[in-house]
Enzyme design. Structure first.
Site, mmCIF file in Angstrom:
data_model
loop_
_atom_site.group_PDB
_atom_site.id
_atom_site.type_symbol
_atom_site.label_atom_id
_atom_site.label_comp_id
_atom_site.label_asym_id
_atom_site.label_seq_id
_atom_site.Cartn_x
_atom_site.Cartn_y
_atom_site.Cartn_z
ATOM 1 N N ASP A 31 64.777 32.519 -60.518
ATOM 2 C CA ASP A 31 63.549 33.221 -60.329
ATOM 3 C C ASP A 31 63.499 34.583 -60.999
ATOM 4 O O ASP A 31 62.693 35.249 -61.446
ATOM 5 C CB ASP A 31 63.166 33.241 -58.784
ATOM 6 C CG ASP A 31 64.237 33.648 -57.987
ATOM 7 O OD1 ASP A 31 65.352 33.944 -58.413
ATOM 8 O OD2 ASP A 31 64.385 33.419 -56.744
ATOM 9 N N GLN A 54 68.013 31.322 -56.656
ATOM 10 C CA GLN A 54 69.164 31.097 -57.348
ATOM 11 C C GLN A 54 70.289 30.782 -56.350
ATOM 12 O O GLN A 54 69.857 31.032 -55.027
ATOM 13 C CB GLN A 54 69.782 32.616 -57.909
ATOM 14 C CG GLN A 54 68.912 33.119 -59.104
ATOM 15 C CD GLN A 54 69.373 34.266 -59.977
ATOM 16 O OE1 GLN A 54 68.638 35.160 -59.704
ATOM 17 N NE2 GLN A 54 70.335 34.072 -60.506
ATOM 18 N N HIS A 55 71.255 30.342 -56.915
ATOM 19 C CA HIS A 55 72.687 30.244 -56.180
ATOM 20 C C HIS A 55 72.788 28.984 -55.260
ATOM 21 O O HIS A 55 73.785 28.524 -54.660
ATOM 22 C CB HIS A 55 72.916 31.453 -55.079
ATOM 23 C CG HIS A 55 72.812 32.905 -55.843
ATOM 24 N ND1 HIS A 55 73.871 33.148 -57.084
ATOM 25 C CD2 HIS A 55 72.184 33.823 -55.581
ATOM 26 C CE1 HIS A 55 73.321 34.238 -57.491
ATOM 27 N NE2 HIS A 55 72.642 34.832 -56.557
#
Length: 495
Positions: free
Chosen positions: A245, A84-85
């Site tokens: 994820d 992520q991110h």
């Protein structure tokens, strides 16, 4: 005789890509292909060239199909679950303009603090996104790029998350999903859309962003001919929107799910990996400064708290001591907060490690055990915050006695498992499956190919089933000792 249909679920993580080749009917994991990533940077920087992820995807597919002895023609669906991110910026040619800024790049901490103030404080962010900006969030990374590399920001023609980048390469469609989008801090989790006012605050043109699919299992297109040639697969294979994820792991565990999915709600998960995360699938929209109020892959909610320092930090302590990771003993009065990479929960991005209680009688195994205790305490205290954000009382026996689902690489280690049992006092469920992110992505791939509900598929496959370890008495003395040190030391001694 026709080949049995298979699907491929990708786990594109910080360190590697894994390709789970899964029997679409039974959910059996036929093989797992792997390929490593390269992460660069120091002094808070963590970067990877997105082209490394794409190359690793192709390598992992070939490895997985070879190990499974399955012909490419048997593949009916694919889906990516990604870290992520991360911030991926593309030029007019759809190629990366620079390496991606990864989730654990802490250079954007000042930008996160400035953004929080600019909107009017934490409550204003919680009302819109369910999360307060911290260094890991994509919005802070975009702001860092604007300030430190303005020429690159000006040349950017598309902004993507890691899994978005890969899905677009697969299907030729610029698309994301509610789960991963909710980790950007520009996605409104209440209205399920990119927030135009936040984008204006960030100076981010909405046209640079992918569209948001209704769910991660949405069929967003067929595998393009170019991608098919690169991966050695037939064109036209169903591609799911994919997700982050953590959202995929929840699917693999059988959590959440739309009506008829039959998934578990408000059951806590502890993931022990490079980072330590706690999350649960819920229908309650959380709003707490210490919690990332993510959306789930199906449009529900997946509140999550993340600690940066988990298995990697404890392994580093073991290496410094010249010990095997399983050589740990209880901390014996020592407190070691292994915040070697800063920390996210608690929000101490510039923190360093802290050791106290050292005596002549202290032993290396006890010192290593104290590192385990410090990491596990941090994760479990974040779990209490998360449960409270979901409207649950962590001290209520009905909540306290609910089993923890323990996943990630640490779940396979005796020292990790026993430390979690001792400091939580809870029963643990340790799923037999080790690749829950990739298996959750495989369920998304199968759902995109067939129209089935992915959580219902995962539950039918049994990917979340495992052994249950009974509770032990909680070690209140160790818990109180660590809490006292952390509360007194933060932020002065930890920054």
């Amino acid at each position: 005789m026709p080949e049995r249909p298979v699907v491929i679920g990708f786990d594109s993580s910080t360190q590697s890509t894994k390709a789970a080749v899964v029997d679409a009917s039974s959910g059996a994991l036929l093989a797992l292909g792997r390929a490593p990533h390269t992460v660069t940077g120091d002094n808070g920087a963590r970067e990877t060239d997105p082209e490394v992820w794409w190359s690793a995807l192709a390598t992992a597919v070939a490895d997985g199909l070879k190990r499974a002895a399955v012909p490419p023609a048997a593949v009916t669906g694919i889906a990516v679950a990604g870290q992520q991110h991360g911030l991926v910026v593309l030029g007019a040619d759809a190629r990366p303009l620079r390496p991606a800024l990864l989730w654990n790049d802490t250079r954007s901490a000042p930008q996160a603090a400035a953004l929080t103030t600019a909107l009017g404080g934490p409550d204003a962010w919680l009302a819109r996104t369910g999360s307060v900006p911290v260094a890991s969030m994509t919005a802070a990374k975009w702001q860092w790029l604007r300030e430190h590399e303005p020429a690159t920001a000006d040349r950017t023609s598309a902004v993507r998350l890691p899994h978005d980048f890969l899905t677009e390469r697969l299907a030729g469609t610029a698309v994301t999903d509610p789960g991963d989008a909710s980790g950007t801090c520009w996605y409104d989790t209440a209205r399920a859309r990119h927030d135009p006012e936040l984008l204006a605050l960030l100076g981010l043109d909405p046209a640079l962003l992918p569209t948001v699919a209704p769910t991660a299992a949405t069929h967003v297109g067929g595998l393009t001919r170019t991608a098919a040639q690169a991966l050695g697969l037939p064109p036209g294979i169903a591609v799911a929107a994919g997700t982050g994820d953590n959202m995929a792991a929840a699917i693999g565990l059988g959590l959440g799910g739309a009506d008829g999915g039959g998934g578990l709600l408000d059951h806590p998960v502890v993931s022990l990996g490079t980072s330590g995360t706690v999350f649960t699938a819920t229908r309650t929209r959380p709003a707490s400064p210490g919690i990332a109020g993510f959306a789930a892959a199906d449009g529900g909610y997946l509140p999550l708290a993340c600690t940066l320092n988990c298995t990697l930090a404890v392994d580093r302590i073991a290496t410094l001591l010249g010990l095997d990771r399983e050589d740990a003993a209880p901390g014996d009065g020592l407190v070691l907060l292994p915040y070697l990479d800063g920390e996210r929960t608690p929000d101490l991005p510039h923190a360093t490690g802290l050791l106290t209680g050292l005596r002549h009688s202290s032993t290396p195994p006890a010192l290593l055990g104290a590192a385990y205790e410090g990491a596990v305490f941090t994760v479990l205290r974040a779990l209490d915050e998360l449960l409270a954000a979901c409207g649950l009382d962590p001290a209520d026996p009905a909540v306290r006695d609910r089993p923890l689902r323990l996943i990630g690489g640490g779940a396979r280690g005796r020292a990790w498992t026993e430390t979690v049992r001792r400091l939580s006092g809870r029963p643990l469920v340790v799923p037999a499956a080790t690749e829950l992110v990739a298996l959750g992505a495989a369920a998304l791939a199968a759902a995109a190919a067939t129209g089935a509900e992915p959580v219902a598929l995962a539950r039918a496959w049994g990917t979340g089933q495992g052994d249950t370890l009974p509770p032990v008495d909680r070690d209140e003395e160790t818990w109180s000792r660590i809490a006292g040190v952390l509360d007194r030391a933060a932020p002065t001694l930890l920054s």
